[in-house]
Design a protein around this motif. Structure first.
Motif, PDB file in Angstrom:
ATOM      1  N   SER A 145      33.590  43.755  32.585  1.00  0.00           N
ATOM      2  CA  SER A 145      33.645  43.364  33.986  1.00  0.00           C
ATOM      3  C   SER A 145      35.060  42.944  34.354  1.00  0.00           C
ATOM      4  O   SER A 145      35.910  42.758  33.480  1.00  0.00           O
ATOM      5  CB  SER A 145      32.656  42.234  34.253  1.00  0.00           C
ATOM      6  OG  SER A 145      32.874  41.183  33.339  1.00  0.00           O
ATOM      7  N   LEU A 146      35.317  42.846  35.645  1.00  0.00           N
ATOM      8  CA  LEU A 146      36.619  42.385  36.118  1.00  0.00           C
ATOM      9  C   LEU A 146      36.506  41.907  37.559  1.00  0.00           C
ATOM     10  O   LEU A 146      35.534  42.179  38.238  1.00  0.00           O
ATOM     11  CB  LEU A 146      37.665  43.496  36.000  1.00  0.00           C
ATOM     12  CG  LEU A 146      37.335  44.887  36.535  1.00  0.00           C
ATOM     13  CD1 LEU A 146      37.480  44.963  38.038  1.00  0.00           C
ATOM     14  CD2 LEU A 146      38.267  45.912  35.886  1.00  0.00           C
ATOM     15  N   HIS A 147      37.520  41.199  38.010  1.00  0.00           N
ATOM     16  CA  HIS A 147      37.566  40.754  39.399  1.00  0.00           C
ATOM     17  C   HIS A 147      38.458  41.686  40.205  1.00  0.00           C
ATOM     18  O   HIS A 147      39.480  42.154  39.705  1.00  0.00           O
ATOM     19  CB  HIS A 147      38.174  39.348  39.485  1.00  0.00           C
ATOM     20  CG  HIS A 147      37.283  38.288  38.923  1.00  0.00           C
ATOM     21  ND1 HIS A 147      36.290  37.703  39.654  1.00  0.00           N
ATOM     22  CD2 HIS A 147      37.220  37.724  37.698  1.00  0.00           C
ATOM     23  CE1 HIS A 147      35.665  36.809  38.909  1.00  0.00           C
ATOM     24  NE2 HIS A 147      36.205  36.805  37.705  1.00  0.00           N
ATOM     25  N   MET A 203      39.831  48.914  44.556  1.00  0.00           N
ATOM     26  CA  MET A 203      40.736  48.238  43.617  1.00  0.00           C
ATOM     27  C   MET A 203      40.037  47.948  42.289  1.00  0.00           C
ATOM     28  O   MET A 203      40.672  47.966  41.240  1.00  0.00           O
ATOM     29  CB  MET A 203      41.285  46.955  44.240  1.00  0.00           C
ATOM     30  CG  MET A 203      42.371  47.247  45.272  1.00  0.00           C
ATOM     31  SD  MET A 203      43.117  45.731  45.916  1.00  0.00           S
ATOM     32  CE  MET A 203      42.490  45.744  47.588  1.00  0.00           C
ATOM     33  N   ASP A 246      42.844  50.878  34.475  1.00  0.00           N
ATOM     34  CA  ASP A 246      43.929  50.286  33.686  1.00  0.00           C
ATOM     35  C   ASP A 246      43.412  49.424  32.536  1.00  0.00           C
ATOM     36  O   ASP A 246      44.054  49.324  31.499  1.00  0.00           O
ATOM     37  CB  ASP A 246      44.820  49.419  34.585  1.00  0.00           C
ATOM     38  CG  ASP A 246      45.585  50.268  35.594  1.00  0.00           C
ATOM     39  OD1 ASP A 246      45.613  51.503  35.399  1.00  0.00           O
ATOM     40  OD2 ASP A 246      46.135  49.710  36.553  1.00  0.00           O
ATOM     41  N   VAL A 247      42.268  48.773  32.756  1.00  0.00           N
ATOM     42  CA  VAL A 247      41.782  47.849  31.731  1.00  0.00           C
ATOM     43  C   VAL A 247      40.923  48.564  30.681  1.00  0.00           C
ATOM     44  O   VAL A 247      41.024  48.276  29.501  1.00  0.00           O
ATOM     45  CB  VAL A 247      40.979  46.684  32.365  1.00  0.00           C
ATOM     46  CG1 VAL A 247      40.445  45.747  31.290  1.00  0.00           C
ATOM     47  CG2 VAL A 247      41.853  45.896  33.323  1.00  0.00           C
ATOM     48  N   TYR A 248      40.097  49.510  31.129  1.00  0.00           N
ATOM     49  CA  TYR A 248      39.103  50.051  30.201  1.00  0.00           C
ATOM     50  C   TYR A 248      39.310  51.512  29.783  1.00  0.00           C
ATOM     51  O   TYR A 248      38.556  52.028  28.977  1.00  0.00           O
ATOM     52  CB  TYR A 248      37.694  49.889  30.791  1.00  0.00           C
ATOM     53  CG  TYR A 248      37.280  48.429  30.880  1.00  0.00           C
ATOM     54  CD1 TYR A 248      37.000  47.704  29.726  1.00  0.00           C
ATOM     55  CD2 TYR A 248      37.202  47.769  32.108  1.00  0.00           C
ATOM     56  CE1 TYR A 248      36.642  46.373  29.792  1.00  0.00           C
ATOM     57  CE2 TYR A 248      36.841  46.436  32.176  1.00  0.00           C
ATOM     58  CZ  TYR A 248      36.567  45.743  31.024  1.00  0.00           C
ATOM     59  OH  TYR A 248      36.209  44.417  31.081  1.00  0.00           O
ATOM     60  N   ARG A 270      42.595  52.985  28.927  1.00  0.00           N
ATOM     61  CA  ARG A 270      44.002  53.237  28.575  1.00  0.00           C
ATOM     62  C   ARG A 270      44.151  54.291  27.472  1.00  0.00           C
ATOM     63  O   ARG A 270      45.237  54.793  27.239  1.00  0.00           O
ATOM     64  CB  ARG A 270      44.687  51.942  28.116  1.00  0.00           C
ATOM     65  CG  ARG A 270      44.998  50.975  29.224  1.00  0.00           C
ATOM     66  CD  ARG A 270      46.011  49.925  28.780  1.00  0.00           C
ATOM     67  NE  ARG A 270      45.534  49.162  27.651  1.00  0.00           N
ATOM     68  CZ  ARG A 270      44.646  48.173  27.738  1.00  0.00           C
ATOM     69  NH1 ARG A 270      44.144  47.848  28.917  1.00  0.00           N
ATOM     70  NH2 ARG A 270      44.253  47.523  26.675  1.00  0.00           N
ATOM     71  N   ARG A 271      43.061  54.577  26.769  1.00  0.00           N
ATOM     72  CA  ARG A 271      43.158  55.557  25.681  1.00  0.00           C
ATOM     73  C   ARG A 271      42.127  56.675  25.845  1.00  0.00           C
ATOM     74  O   ARG A 271      41.416  57.026  24.911  1.00  0.00           O
ATOM     75  CB  ARG A 271      42.972  54.856  24.336  1.00  0.00           C
ATOM     76  CG  ARG A 271      44.167  53.987  23.965  1.00  0.00           C
ATOM     77  CD  ARG A 271      43.973  53.270  22.660  1.00  0.00           C
ATOM     78  NE  ARG A 271      45.151  52.533  22.277  1.00  0.00           N
ATOM     79  CZ  ARG A 271      45.506  51.363  22.801  1.00  0.00           C
ATOM     80  NH1 ARG A 271      44.762  50.807  23.732  1.00  0.00           N
ATOM     81  NH2 ARG A 271      46.591  50.752  22.390  1.00  0.00           N
ATOM     82  N   ALA A 298      30.957  48.844  30.259  1.00  0.00           N
ATOM     83  CA  ALA A 298      32.171  48.622  29.463  1.00  0.00           C
ATOM     84  C   ALA A 298      32.618  47.168  29.519  1.00  0.00           C
ATOM     85  O   ALA A 298      33.231  46.659  28.593  1.00  0.00           O
ATOM     86  CB  ALA A 298      33.290  49.527  29.972  1.00  0.00           C
TER      87      ALA A 298
END
Lengths: 322, 94
Positions: free
Chosen positions: B26-28, B34, B41-43, B45-46, B24
């Motif tokens: 990436s994130l830190h 975490m 929360d980022v990927y 939400r719907r 989907a």
């Protein structure tokens, strides 16, 4: 690398672009392509993040719980869009911290539209309808941009952006069916956001410095003026439906062109805001810096908590071994 | 560990049971737990997912685009596709 080798790589690169093959992070790319993308994607990311500020201004004063929930969800989306875009920029070899730093030091730009204030509640509707509407025009084009991670981020963003525009229009529709005072608020917000929204597409094609190369590399696929015209054509009938008067006495349907003609844009205002002298430039950066500073303890706490969890896990494992 | 050292995590989402996890984005995040919470929360939400995997980006081994000939071998083996074989229409669907 000698010159003929570089030339060869550049030719192969352009051939891929011409054949509509997407460029992925590990593929060879000209340094200028990489730099252009970092600049464009990070500006885009910063715009999403700074874009939360004019809307946040109304969060605690939304007229109903329903509107407050919608606005919260929209602002959360903008934060998410910023994250998708920062991630895409990072695949080009720049770190998140460098990107954030560039925003906070003013080295990087964000969309000038967010340097205008949100003065009345109807502004929240106008931002969704016009600002997000203009952004969508640009973003739909960018779902087909030549750099894979950017295109994929855009697909995700476009899916969510449609809600933003519709909630804004519906907000204005509700107000435009209200009292005379509410109708005036809608017209007032429209008057103030119309021209800055048209400016969002950037300088006219004749003046745009980055356009030709970006079109050749298929980073962009439509010119600023083309997108602006498409936005005007789509938006004027929507304004009429709300009973609004477009603040442009030269606006007229042109049968021959099959487009609306519209009056000249005040480019002096545009450049003045770009250069930092818009109504809210300083305020926005100050608010961003404040949020960053006041969030420092959250970042520290997360780091400390991760450390604690790691230690606990290691201790547990060592006792199991013993 | 400072904020600068937060690793990058690749996020994979299973959109519904029965389907693969799919990359989907990436994130830190400071650690895996975490990263999963942030990914939610980022990927999602719907309602985009029912399950999340996160993998530290540095733990992914990848083929290199310069090894383009890595996939050459398969290109010439057209007999591996069902369309390679002519079956008379009279035989019916096969």
């Amino acid at each position: 690398m000698d010159n003929s080798n570089l030339h060869n790589l550049e030719e192969k690169f352009q051939a891929k672009i011409d054949a509509e093959i997407k460029i992925e992070p590990k593929d060879w790319m000209p340094e200028k392509y990489r730099k252009t993308l970092i600049r464009q994607i990070s500006q885009h990311a910063h715009s999403e993040v700074v874009g939360m500020l004019p809307e946040g201004n109304w969060l605690t004063r939304a007229p109903s719980l329903n509107r407050k929930l919608i606005l919260l969800a929209k602002i959360q989306d903008e934060g998410g869009h910023g994250l998708y875009l920062y991630s895409a920029a990072e695949t080009l070899g720049i770190s998140r911290d460098e990107l954030v730093d560039q925003l906070l030091t003013g080295k990087a730009k964000y969309s000038s539209i967010f340097n205008y204030p949100s003065i009345n509640w109807a502004d929240i509707g106008a931002i969704g309808w016009l600002v997000d509407g203009a952004a969508i025009m640009n973003q739909v084009m960018l779902t087909r941009t030549s750099y894979g991670p950017y295109a994929r981020a855009m697909v995700r963003i476009c899916k969510e952006e449609s809600f933003h525009q519709r909630q804004g229009y519906e907000l204005l529709l509700t107000m435009s069916q209200g009292t005379d005072e509410q109708k005036e608020m809608v017209q007032d917000a429209f008057n103030r956001w119309w021209w800055p929204s048209l400016m969002m597409f950037g300088p006219s094609d004749k003046e745009s410095t980055h356009s030709a190369q970006s079109m050749k590399w298929k980073i962009k696929r439509k010119s600023n003026d083309e997108l602006r015209q498409a936005f005007v054509d789509a938006t004027v009938p929507q304004a009429e439906f709300l009973g609004l008067t477009v603040p442009d006495d030269q606006l007229k349907w042109n049968e021959e062109r099959n487009h609306y003609d519209f009056g000249p844009i005040d480019w002096d205002e545009f450049w003045s805001v770009v250069k930092g002298n818009g109504p809210c430039n300083r305020e926005r950066l100050k608010a961003r810096q404040k949020a960053h500073d006041e969030g420092a303890w959250v970042r520290e706490a997360a780091t400390a908590y991760a450390e604690k969890r790691r230690k606990r896990k290691a201790e547990k494992e060592s006792t199991q071994v013993a | 560990m400072s904020k600068q050292d937060w690793p990058l995590w690749e996020v994979f989402i299973r959109s519904k049971s029965g389907l693969h996890h799919k990359h989907a984005g990436s994130l830190h995040a400071a650690d895996a737990e975490m990263a999963i919470e942030n990914a939610r929360d980022v990927y999602t939400r719907r309602n985009e997912g029912v399950s999340i995997w996160v993998v530290e980006s540095t733990n992914i081994a990848a083929s290199s685009p310069e090894e383009g000939d890595m996939f050459e071998g398969a290109k010439s083996k057209i007999y591996r596709h069902p369309t390679f074989y002519d079956i008379p229409d009279e035989v019916g669907h096969m």
